[in-house]
Design a protein around this motif. Sequence first.
Motif, mmCIF file in Angstrom:
data_model
loop_
_atom_site.group_PDB
_atom_site.id
_atom_site.type_symbol
_atom_site.label_atom_id
_atom_site.label_comp_id
_atom_site.label_asym_id
_atom_site.label_seq_id
_atom_site.Cartn_x
_atom_site.Cartn_y
_atom_site.Cartn_z
ATOM 1 N N PRO A 276 0.836 -1.200 0.000
ATOM 2 C CA PRO A 276 0.000 0.000 0.000
ATOM 3 C C PRO A 276 0.874 1.254 0.000
ATOM 4 C CG PRO A 276 -0.822 -1.580 1.590
ATOM 5 C CD PRO A 276 0.506 -2.099 1.118
ATOM 6 N N MET A 277 0.454 2.260 -0.775
ATOM 7 C CA MET A 277 1.347 3.411 -0.966
ATOM 8 C C MET A 277 0.662 4.753 -0.811
ATOM 9 S SD MET A 277 1.948 2.555 -5.031
ATOM 10 C CE MET A 277 1.150 1.001 -5.346
ATOM 11 N N LEU A 278 1.429 5.703 -0.292
ATOM 12 C CA LEU A 278 1.051 7.116 -0.326
ATOM 13 C C LEU A 278 1.897 7.734 -1.429
ATOM 14 C CD1 LEU A 278 -0.316 9.714 0.820
ATOM 15 C CD2 LEU A 278 1.719 9.984 2.250
ATOM 16 N N LEU A 279 1.243 8.276 -2.450
ATOM 17 C CA LEU A 279 1.963 8.846 -3.585
ATOM 18 C C LEU A 279 1.978 10.370 -3.494
ATOM 19 C CD1 LEU A 279 0.596 6.520 -6.424
ATOM 20 C CD2 LEU A 279 2.721 6.290 -5.112
ATOM 21 N N ILE A 280 3.170 10.935 -3.675
ATOM 22 C CA ILE A 280 3.329 12.398 -3.711
ATOM 23 C C ILE A 280 3.890 12.742 -5.086
ATOM 24 C CG2 ILE A 280 4.365 14.424 -2.583
ATOM 25 C CD1 ILE A 280 4.758 12.651 -0.072
ATOM 26 N N VAL A 293 -1.224 12.237 -13.057
ATOM 27 C CA VAL A 293 -2.190 11.361 -13.726
ATOM 28 C C VAL A 293 -1.973 9.902 -13.309
ATOM 29 C CG1 VAL A 293 -3.186 10.731 -15.961
ATOM 30 C CG2 VAL A 293 -2.170 12.964 -15.684
ATOM 31 N N ASN A 294 -0.696 9.486 -13.210
ATOM 32 C CA ASN A 294 -0.385 8.128 -12.735
ATOM 33 C C ASN A 294 -0.998 7.900 -11.353
ATOM 34 O OD1 ASN A 294 1.256 7.947 -15.003
ATOM 35 N ND2 ASN A 294 3.182 7.995 -13.900
ATOM 36 N N ALA A 295 -0.772 8.865 -10.453
ATOM 37 C CA ALA A 295 -1.250 8.746 -9.064
ATOM 38 C C ALA A 295 -2.775 8.710 -9.011
ATOM 39 C CB ALA A 295 -0.708 9.906 -8.226
ATOM 40 N N GLN A 296 -3.418 9.572 -9.807
ATOM 41 C CA GLN A 296 -4.895 9.608 -9.827
ATOM 42 C C GLN A 296 -5.463 8.267 -10.286
ATOM 43 O OE1 GLN A 296 -5.457 13.019 -12.355
ATOM 44 N NE2 GLN A 296 -5.550 14.469 -10.644
ATOM 45 N N SER A 297 -4.809 7.653 -11.288
ATOM 46 C CA SER A 297 -5.261 6.352 -11.791
ATOM 47 C C SER A 297 -5.185 5.299 -10.687
ATOM 48 C CB SER A 297 -4.399 5.935 -12.989
ATOM 49 O OG SER A 297 -4.650 4.595 -13.340
ATOM 50 N N VAL A 306 -3.240 9.622 -2.210
ATOM 51 C CA VAL A 306 -2.450 10.653 -2.904
ATOM 52 C C VAL A 306 -2.391 11.920 -2.063
ATOM 53 C CG1 VAL A 306 -2.285 12.098 -4.976
ATOM 54 C CG2 VAL A 306 -3.025 9.724 -5.188
ATOM 55 N N LEU A 307 -1.192 12.489 -1.974
ATOM 56 C CA LEU A 307 -0.980 13.792 -1.332
ATOM 57 C C LEU A 307 -0.295 14.683 -2.361
ATOM 58 C CD1 LEU A 307 -0.871 15.706 1.144
ATOM 59 C CD2 LEU A 307 1.245 14.558 1.833
ATOM 60 N N GLU A 308 -1.027 15.703 -2.844
ATOM 61 C CA GLU A 308 -0.446 16.616 -3.850
ATOM 62 C C GLU A 308 0.725 17.374 -3.228
ATOM 63 O OE1 GLU A 308 -1.415 17.055 -6.994
ATOM 64 O OE2 GLU A 308 -3.380 16.076 -7.076
ATOM 65 N N SER A 313 3.057 19.084 3.735
ATOM 66 C CA SER A 313 3.667 19.721 4.906
ATOM 67 C C SER A 313 3.978 18.591 5.886
ATOM 68 C CB SER A 313 2.697 20.715 5.548
ATOM 69 O OG SER A 313 1.567 20.011 6.070
ATOM 70 N N THR A 314 4.659 18.910 6.959
ATOM 71 C CA THR A 314 4.936 17.886 7.969
ATOM 72 C C THR A 314 3.631 17.291 8.482
ATOM 73 O OG1 THR A 314 6.931 19.076 8.586
ATOM 74 C CG2 THR A 314 6.129 17.448 10.156
ATOM 75 N N GLU A 315 2.670 18.163 8.778
ATOM 76 C CA GLU A 315 1.381 17.727 9.345
ATOM 77 C C GLU A 315 0.606 16.863 8.356
ATOM 78 O OE1 GLU A 315 2.410 20.957 9.237
ATOM 79 O OE2 GLU A 315 3.083 20.987 11.339
#
Length: 356
Positions: A276-280, A293-297, A306-308, A313-315
């Motif tokens: 499982p991944m958090l993508l930035i 677009v990769n992350a949205q897919s 996804v975190l744009e 930020s740290t928080e």
Amino acid sequence: MTTKQIIFTGGGTAGHVMVNLAIIPAFLKDGWTVDYIGSKDGIEKDLMEPLEGVTYHPISTGKLRRYFSKENFKDPFKVLKGTWQAHRIIGKKKPAVIFSKGGFVSVPVLVAARMKGVPAVIHESDFTPGLANKLAIPFAKKVLATFPETVKYLPEQKAEWIGAVVREELFTGNREKGFAMTAFTSQKNVLLIMGGSAGSQKINQAVREGLEDLLNQFQVIHICGKDNIDETYAQEGYVQYEYVQDELKDLLAITDLVCSRAGANAIFEFLALNKPMLLIPLSRQASRGDQIVNAQSFEKQGYAKVLEEENLSTESLVASLLELKKDKFEIKDKMNQYRSSEAKQKVIEIIKKQAN
């Protein structure tokens, strides 16, 4: 019987080399002579040089920029020089086929291949073709896509969807080695953070500022990029690496969750490994927006959060990672429904067909 010759190309980022690294051993095993054309000082040189049986040829390359720079005036001459150098290498090596993974180094190689009448196959990892591949596509016989949606952006008669090519060695990781490398235990979730092959200052800063909170929940492996290690943060439960190649499989074997950029090759590898991944994704200011677009897919299919970058930020990083941990089993269930296609074998067959 004459030995078949093949030339690989691609570079600029690790993502433009990983598919080549996955495929090259199959050609070496079948007795092909393998050469690689890359830049003089790109990451592809570092990744290829340890590979036995592959001859590396550096050429001049120009960077293809979408913004104004004085270098833009010099780059056409660098590309012309690179084309002449590639033309000479192809003439000397006489390959049956050329395989390109993209990146700006591939453009002069594909132009020279057309001039020499050598068939070329391109692989496009991202949702939409990059600038280098857009320029190179007219000189190729086949263009292979990772995302099924990408085919609509490609010339119909050349395009073929094959899925993601994943390096087989990633499935051979050893948990004992991973725990020995990091001095971690199996009692607490392991979080692997990587900001792309060059690292990301913004991600590095957010991670380090939030380290106290992160270490309450995770043991953290931080791949932070060249010259980005900061020993002042050294402590139990936190290990830093500039870049990891051979041992990555062992680190992934102990990894529960991943925080990463959204380059297509990397995220499909995490998917195949059930991480499982958090993508930035890289922001539109810093890129053409392909990672977004990769992350949205992936988010839409339930494989990732996804975190744009604009909201990083740290928080927000800590909060997003805690949410990822909370939902990890739900995400893993979705990932289990994904079946990695036999993409690698398909690519090899297509290359060999073009060679014939």
